[in-house]
Design a protein around this motif. Structure first.
Motif, PDB file in Angstrom:
ATOM      1  N   GLY A  50       0.777  -1.233   0.000  1.00 27.96           N
ATOM      2  CA  GLY A  50       0.000   0.000   0.000  1.00 27.96           C
ATOM      3  C   GLY A  50       0.809   1.284   0.000  1.00 27.96           C
ATOM      4  O   GLY A  50       0.265   2.362   0.182  1.00 27.96           O
ATOM      5  N   LEU A  51       2.127   1.179  -0.229  1.00 22.49           N
ATOM      6  CA  LEU A  51       2.947   2.397  -0.311  1.00 22.49           C
ATOM      7  C   LEU A  51       2.733   3.094  -1.652  1.00 22.49           C
ATOM      8  O   LEU A  51       2.890   4.302  -1.775  1.00 22.49           O
ATOM      9  CB  LEU A  51       4.438   2.047  -0.183  1.00 22.49           C
ATOM     10  CG  LEU A  51       4.977   1.753   1.211  1.00 22.49           C
ATOM     11  CD1 LEU A  51       6.385   1.187   1.124  1.00 22.49           C
ATOM     12  CD2 LEU A  51       4.985   3.029   2.048  1.00 22.49           C
ATOM     13  N   THR A  52       2.419   2.298  -2.665  1.00 24.38           N
ATOM     14  CA  THR A  52       2.141   2.824  -4.004  1.00 24.38           C
ATOM     15  C   THR A  52       0.777   2.305  -4.424  1.00 24.38           C
ATOM     16  O   THR A  52       0.469   1.134  -4.199  1.00 24.38           O
ATOM     17  CB  THR A  52       3.220   2.313  -5.002  1.00 24.38           C
ATOM     18  OG1 THR A  52       4.484   2.857  -4.624  1.00 24.38           O
ATOM     19  CG2 THR A  52       2.921   2.722  -6.428  1.00 24.38           C
ATOM     20  N   PRO A  67     -10.832 -11.439   4.192  1.00 22.38           N
ATOM     21  CA  PRO A  67     -10.156 -10.768   3.079  1.00 22.38           C
ATOM     22  C   PRO A  67     -10.374  -9.256   3.096  1.00 22.38           C
ATOM     23  O   PRO A  67     -11.501  -8.797   3.281  1.00 22.38           O
ATOM     24  CB  PRO A  67     -10.804 -11.394   1.829  1.00 22.38           C
ATOM     25  CG  PRO A  67     -11.881 -12.301   2.283  1.00 22.38           C
ATOM     26  CD  PRO A  67     -11.870 -12.372   3.771  1.00 22.38           C
ATOM     27  N   GLN A  68      -9.286  -8.524   2.953  1.00 21.75           N
ATOM     28  CA  GLN A  68      -9.387  -7.061   2.929  1.00 21.75           C
ATOM     29  C   GLN A  68      -8.518  -6.504   1.824  1.00 21.75           C
ATOM     30  O   GLN A  68      -7.355  -6.877   1.681  1.00 21.75           O
ATOM     31  CB  GLN A  68      -8.903  -6.496   4.259  1.00 21.75           C
ATOM     32  CG  GLN A  68      -9.775  -6.927   5.400  1.00 21.75           C
ATOM     33  CD  GLN A  68      -9.730  -5.897   6.506  1.00 21.75           C
ATOM     34  OE1 GLN A  68     -10.085  -4.745   6.316  1.00 21.75           O
ATOM     35  NE2 GLN A  68      -9.259  -6.309   7.658  1.00 21.75           N
ATOM     36  N   LYS A  73      -7.567   1.768   0.070  1.00 23.69           N
ATOM     37  CA  LYS A  73      -7.671   2.163   1.473  1.00 23.69           C
ATOM     38  C   LYS A  73      -6.743   3.358   1.747  1.00 23.69           C
ATOM     39  O   LYS A  73      -5.688   3.474   1.144  1.00 23.69           O
ATOM     40  CB  LYS A  73      -7.238   1.011   2.386  1.00 23.69           C
ATOM     41  CG  LYS A  73      -8.148  -0.195   2.343  1.00 23.69           C
ATOM     42  CD  LYS A  73      -8.971  -0.266   3.603  1.00 23.69           C
ATOM     43  CE  LYS A  73      -9.856  -1.481   3.728  1.00 23.69           C
ATOM     44  NZ  LYS A  73     -10.247  -2.197   2.559  1.00 23.69           N
ATOM     45  N   THR A  74      -7.169   4.184   2.666  1.00 24.33           N
ATOM     46  CA  THR A  74      -6.322   5.316   3.054  1.00 24.33           C
ATOM     47  C   THR A  74      -6.356   5.462   4.579  1.00 24.33           C
ATOM     48  O   THR A  74      -7.137   4.802   5.258  1.00 24.33           O
ATOM     49  CB  THR A  74      -6.832   6.646   2.439  1.00 24.33           C
ATOM     50  OG1 THR A  74      -8.215   6.760   2.774  1.00 24.33           O
ATOM     51  CG2 THR A  74      -6.634   6.711   0.937  1.00 24.33           C
ATOM     52  N   LEU A  81      -4.222  -2.129   8.199  1.00 21.93           N
ATOM     53  CA  LEU A  81      -3.863  -3.271   7.356  1.00 21.93           C
ATOM     54  C   LEU A  81      -2.343  -3.429   7.252  1.00 21.93           C
ATOM     55  O   LEU A  81      -1.808  -4.527   7.313  1.00 21.93           O
ATOM     56  CB  LEU A  81      -4.393  -3.041   5.936  1.00 21.93           C
ATOM     57  CG  LEU A  81      -5.680  -3.717   5.555  1.00 21.93           C
ATOM     58  CD1 LEU A  81      -6.056  -3.325   4.138  1.00 21.93           C
ATOM     59  CD2 LEU A  81      -5.538  -5.227   5.651  1.00 21.93           C
ATOM     60  N   ARG A  82      -1.672  -2.294   7.119  1.00 21.46           N
ATOM     61  CA  ARG A  82      -0.226  -2.336   6.882  1.00 21.46           C
ATOM     62  C   ARG A  82       0.573  -2.771   8.098  1.00 21.46           C
ATOM     63  O   ARG A  82       1.697  -3.234   7.965  1.00 21.46           O
ATOM     64  CB  ARG A  82       0.267  -0.966   6.405  1.00 21.46           C
ATOM     65  CG  ARG A  82      -0.111  -0.712   4.969  1.00 21.46           C
ATOM     66  CD  ARG A  82       0.570   0.497   4.433  1.00 21.46           C
ATOM     67  NE  ARG A  82       1.998   0.443   4.650  1.00 21.46           N
ATOM     68  CZ  ARG A  82       2.757   1.506   4.756  1.00 21.46           C
ATOM     69  NH1 ARG A  82       2.236   2.696   4.704  1.00 21.46           N
ATOM     70  NH2 ARG A  82       4.039   1.365   4.930  1.00 21.46           N
TER      71      ARG A  82
END
Ligand SMILES: Nc1ncnc2c1ncn2[C@@H]1O[C@H](COP(=O)(O)OP(=O)(O)OP(=O)(O)O)[C@@H](O)[C@H]1O
Ligand SMILES: [Mg+2]
Length: 256
Positions: A50-52, A67-68, A73-74, A81-82
């Motif tokens: 999720g970095l890019t 599952p996600q 997502k922000t 999540l990260r």
């Protein structure tokens, strides 16, 4: 554990880099990603955690909460999540002026209250867990050294300990041993491999002899698509296809 489906990413100038990448990874796997320099391996790992943001396609993590989707997502949701996706970079990215122990404890930053994390206020219990993680990767004796005094191999092991504190489902390792001599590289890989009992690991490797020895599977990327997905003992004709036909471009150990 992880599903990547139809992932595509263009470069800022509009040129397609990743065109259609799909694969699934389960707990217990140690997956090597390989391919020519510039093919988009690092960009792919960045999309996974999720970095890019990819232009299209899906990255889905399947952990405790079902599952996600990572992409799209922000803020808080992405942060949540990260925190279960560990990442180790080439060069380890430690905070050089902090002690080894403090570096490892920063693995908890995604878990604790932001106001507390701003002050790096860790508890004794967190320090204990950090020591346990350091012990697991064989460098507990370095806990109170400043990070900048460590060797490259030691730094990588500290980075693994830090990732362990995140309790990740998925560990992403971008060329974790590229700058290390063979002995240190083996020490780092010997630390990584048993972790697959609790998680999935995806690593970028340029040495196919390492892939054969440590990984359970290899994924080759060429022209923005998955050109190979199979056994870590990658056949020579596949290497030819993934790296182009010039044998000298093969990043294999001497004598092969
Ligand atoms: N933010 C960015 N802006 C512009 N170009 C970028 C950006 N990020 C990556 N690129 C370009 O995308 C291409 C792929 O980069 P990436 O770092 O994913 O390659 P790689 O496969 O990891 O290569 P290596 O094996 O050398 O690490 C490169 O040509 C790189 O210059
Ligand atoms: Mg890279």
């Amino acid at each position: 554990m992880l599903t990547v489906k139809g992932l595509a990413k263009r470069l800022p100038d509009g040129k397609p880099l990743l065109r259609d990448i799909s694969f699934q990874v389960e707990k217990g796997e140690f997956v090597a990603v390989f391919g020519e320099s510039g093919v988009g391996k690092t960009v792919l790992l960045r999309c996974v955690n999720g970095l890019t943001a990819p232009d299209s396609g899906e990255v889905v993590i399947n952990g405790d909460g079902g599952p996600q989707r990572v992409n799209g997502k922000t803020g808080k949701e992405l942060r949540r999540l990260r925190r279960r996706i560990g990442m180790i970079f080439q060069g380890a990215n430690l905070v050089k002026r902090l002690s080894v122990l403090e570096n490892v404890m920063t693995g908890r930053l995604g878990w604790i209250n932001p106001s507390r994390s701003l002050l790096y206020g860790f508890t004794d219990q967190e320090a204990e867990r950090a020591l346990e993680a350091l012990e697991k990767v064989g460098v507990k004796h370095l806990a109170f050294r400043r990070a900048e005094t460590l060797s490259g191999g030691e730094m990588q092991r500290v980075a693994i300990a830090r990732a362990l504190l995140q309790e990740p489902y998925l560990l992403l390792a971008d060329e974790p041993v590229a700058s290390l001599d063979p002995k240190n590289a083996s020490a780092v890989l010997d630390c990584l491999k048993p972790l697959t009992a609790q998680m999935a690991i995806i690593g970028v490797f340029h040495h196919l002899d390492i892939v054969r020895k440590y990984c359970t599977r290899a994924i080759g990327i060429r022209d923005g698509v998955v050109a190979y997905d199979g056994k870590p003992d990658v056949p020579r004709d596949v290497l030819n296809a993934v790296y182009g036909s010039e044998p000298r471009a093969w990043p294999v150990a001497a004598g092969q």
